[in-house]
Design an enzyme around this catalytic site. Structure first.
Site, PDB file in Angstrom:
ATOM      1  N   ASP A  42       1.076  -0.511  -0.349  1.00  0.00           N
ATOM      2  CA  ASP A  42       0.021  -0.020   0.125  1.00  0.00           C
ATOM      3  C   ASP A  42       0.986   0.813  -0.179  1.00  0.00           C
ATOM      4  O   ASP A  42       1.878   1.309  -0.018  1.00  0.00           O
ATOM      5  CB  ASP A  42      -0.869  -0.053   1.103  1.00  0.00           C
ATOM      6  CG  ASP A  42      -1.828  -0.704   1.319  1.00  0.00           C
ATOM      7  OD1 ASP A  42      -2.202  -1.494   0.412  1.00  0.00           O
ATOM      8  OD2 ASP A  42      -3.205  -0.577   1.845  1.00  0.00           O
ATOM      9  N   HIS A  47       3.596  -2.232   2.901  1.00  0.00           N
ATOM     10  CA  HIS A  47       3.229  -1.078   2.786  1.00  0.00           C
ATOM     11  C   HIS A  47       5.263  -0.961   1.441  1.00  0.00           C
ATOM     12  O   HIS A  47       5.777  -1.593   1.797  1.00  0.00           O
ATOM     13  CB  HIS A  47       3.580  -0.019   3.737  1.00  0.00           C
ATOM     14  CG  HIS A  47       1.990   0.196   4.538  1.00  0.00           C
ATOM     15  ND1 HIS A  47       2.063  -1.453   4.958  1.00  0.00           N
ATOM     16  CD2 HIS A  47       1.516   0.856   4.361  1.00  0.00           C
ATOM     17  CE1 HIS A  47       1.082  -0.890   5.972  1.00  0.00           C
ATOM     18  NE2 HIS A  47       0.389   0.296   4.791  1.00  0.00           N
TER      19      HIS A  47
HETATM   20 ZN   LIG Z   1      -2.219   3.241   3.355  1.00  0.00          ZN
END
Ligand SMILES: [Zn+2]
Length: 385
Positions: A193, A345
Site C-alpha cells: 500500500d 507498505h
Molecule cells: Zn494506506
C-alpha cells in the site's frame, strides 16, 4: 456470424504472424478442457499448459460455453459475449479487457491458425469458475449447471485421457514424462500500500528476481510523482488497485460519495499514467468501521471490489520497526493459513525484509497470486461483491 467465422479463418494467419509469442516459446504440455460435465474435443489446435498456465483455442471454448464471438479484423479485437457479460481480447497488444473495466496483459498467440488465450482469466471474467484437476490434468470451466464433482468428472474421462496421453507421449519422445503440477493448496497474496514511492523500485526488483507476483494499492498523488514506476507495475504484470487520493480519514469517509470520488480520481490518474483502469480497491486504515453498508453499496455500484487483509505485517506500526520484526510478524501470522492476504507498505524496512519473507513463503509451499477483479474479495465485512 457464420460468415464472420469464415472471414476470420481466412485472415487469421496474416493477422497473427505479427503477434508477440512469449507464451508460445515455453515448452507445451498436454491438458484437457472440460466445460461443466463434458470433456471438449478440439479438431486442430490443442489446449496446452505453458509455464503453469492453460491456453485454449478461444473460438471452440466460446462455442462450448454457448457464448457469442465477434472478431473485428481491422482493430484486431475479439469480443466474447455470455449472459450479459463480455470480454474483449486485444490481439494486437496482448490485452484482455473485462466488462468491469479492468485490463490485463496476457499472452495471446496462434496455434494452427487458431487464437489461443489463457483459460482461467478468460472464463472467470465471463462469470465461470475454473478448477484444475491435477490427475487429468483437466482445466474445468464450470457454472451452476455442473452436476459432477471434479473427482467424478476425472473418473468419467480417465480412459480417454490416458489413451490420448499415451499417444502424445509417443509423439514427443524427446520430452520428459509430464510431472503433474501440484494443485497449490496454499496461496499468498502479497499486497503493498501507499506507493509508488522511493522504495517501490527495490520491491519491484526483488519480486522480479524471485519470480513472484504481487498487488499494489496505489495513491493517486504518488502515481503522479512516479509515473514510471506505475507503468513498470503494469508492464511487468503486477496487479494494481486503488488506495484513493488523500489517505485522510476525515476527508475520504465524509460520505459514500467521497469514497467513490477518491477512487474514481485515483483510477483516472492511473489510466493517464499507464493506459490501464482497475476494478479493485482498498480503503485506507481498513474497511471496518469505515465502510458500513451504504458506503459499500456506493463503491459496488461504481464497479469496485473491496479488499482488506488477513495478515497484518505491522510494518508501519512505528518508525523504529525493523526488517526482522516485519519478517517474524508475517511468518507467525501466515502459518496455518491456506489463503493469506498480507498487508505491507512501500517502505525501506519492508523492501529489505522482502527476500527473506519470499523465501520463507516458498519454503513453506505457498503459491503467489495477484488480485483480479474476478478474485473473490476478502474484507472485514465478508462482503463478497
Ligand atoms: Zn494506506
Amino acid at each position: 456470424m457464420r460468415w464472420g467465422f469464415v472471414f476470420v479463418t481466412m485472415i487469421a494467419a496474416l493477422l497473427f504472424s505479427i503477434l508477440p509469442v512469449t507464451a508460445a516459446e515455453l515448452q507445451a504440455q498436454p491438458v484437457w478442457i472440460a466445460v461443466n460435465d463434458e470433456l471438449l474435443t478440439f479438431p486442430d489446435a490443442q489446449p496446452e499448459l505453458r509455464g503453469g498456465t492453460t491456453y485454449v483455442p478461444v473460438r471452440f471454448v466460446a462455442e462450448a460455453m454457448q457464448a457469442d464471438l465477434t472478431w473485428v479484423p481491422v482493430t484486431s479485437l475479439v469480443t466474447i459475449y455470455k449472459d450479459g457479460r463480455h470480454i474483449t481480447l486485444d490481439t494486437a497488444n496482448g490485452i484482455l479487457k473485462t466488462d468491469l473495466g479492468e485490463q490485463h496483459r496476457v499472452d495471446l498467440y496462434t496455434q494452427d491458425q487458431r487464437l489461443m488465450a489463457p483459460t482461467r482469466l478468460m472464463s472467470e471474467s465471463l462469470g465461470y469458475q475454473v478448477s484444475y484437476i491435477a490427475s487429468g490434468p483437466i482445466s474445468r470451466i464450470k457454472d451452476d449447471s455442473a452436476k459432477l464433482t471434479d473427482e467424478e468428472l476425472a473418473a468419467k474421462f480417465k480412459a480417454r485421457i490416458d489413451k490420448e496421453k499415451a499417444k502424445w507421449e509417443a509423439e514427443h519422445p524427446a520430452q520428459q514424462p509430464v510431472p503433474e503440477a501440484p494443485k497449490p493448496d496454499k496461496v499468498v497474496y502479497l499486497t503493498f500500500d501507499d506507493g509508488p514511492n522511493a522504495y517501490t523500485e527495490q520491491i519491484l526488483n526483488t519480486l522480479k528476481e524471485q519470480g513472484v507476483t504481487a498487488t499494489f494499492f496505489v495513491l493517486g498523488p504518488q502515481i503522479e510523482q512516479h509515473k514510471d514506476l506505475a507503468k513498470r507495475m503494469i508492464d511487468e504484470s503486477y496487479s494494481v488497485g486503488l488506495h484513493g487520493m488523500t489517505h485522510d480519514s476525515k476527508k475520504i469517509y465524509r460520505s459514500p460519495q467521497t469514497v467513490v470520488q477518491e477512487m474514481e480520481d485515483c483510477n483516472k490518474i492511473l489510466t493517464q499514467a499507464t493506459g490501464f483502469r482497475t476494478a479493485i480497491m482498498r480503503v485506507p486504515y481498513g474497511s471496518k468501521p469505515w465502510m458500513p453498508q451504504n458506503y459499500r453499496d456506493a463503491t459496488v455500484n461504481a464497479g469496485y471490489h473491496m479488499w482488506d487483509w488477513n495478515v497484518d505485517s505491522y510494518d508501519s506500526k512505528s518508525s523504529t520497526r525493523t526488517a526482522d520484526e516485519t519478517y517474524t510478524e508475517i511468518t507467525n501470522q501466515v502459518s496455518g493459513k491456506k489463503n493469506a492476504i498480507v498487508l505491507l507498505h512501500d517502505k525501506k524496512t519492508t523492501a529489505d525484509a522482502l527476500p527473506k519473507i519470499i523465501k520463507w513463503l516458498k519454503d513453506n509451499g505457498y503459491a503467489f497470486e495477484r488480485i483480479y477483479g474476478s478474485t473473490p474479495p476478502v474484507n472485514f465485512w465478508n462482503d463478497q461483491r
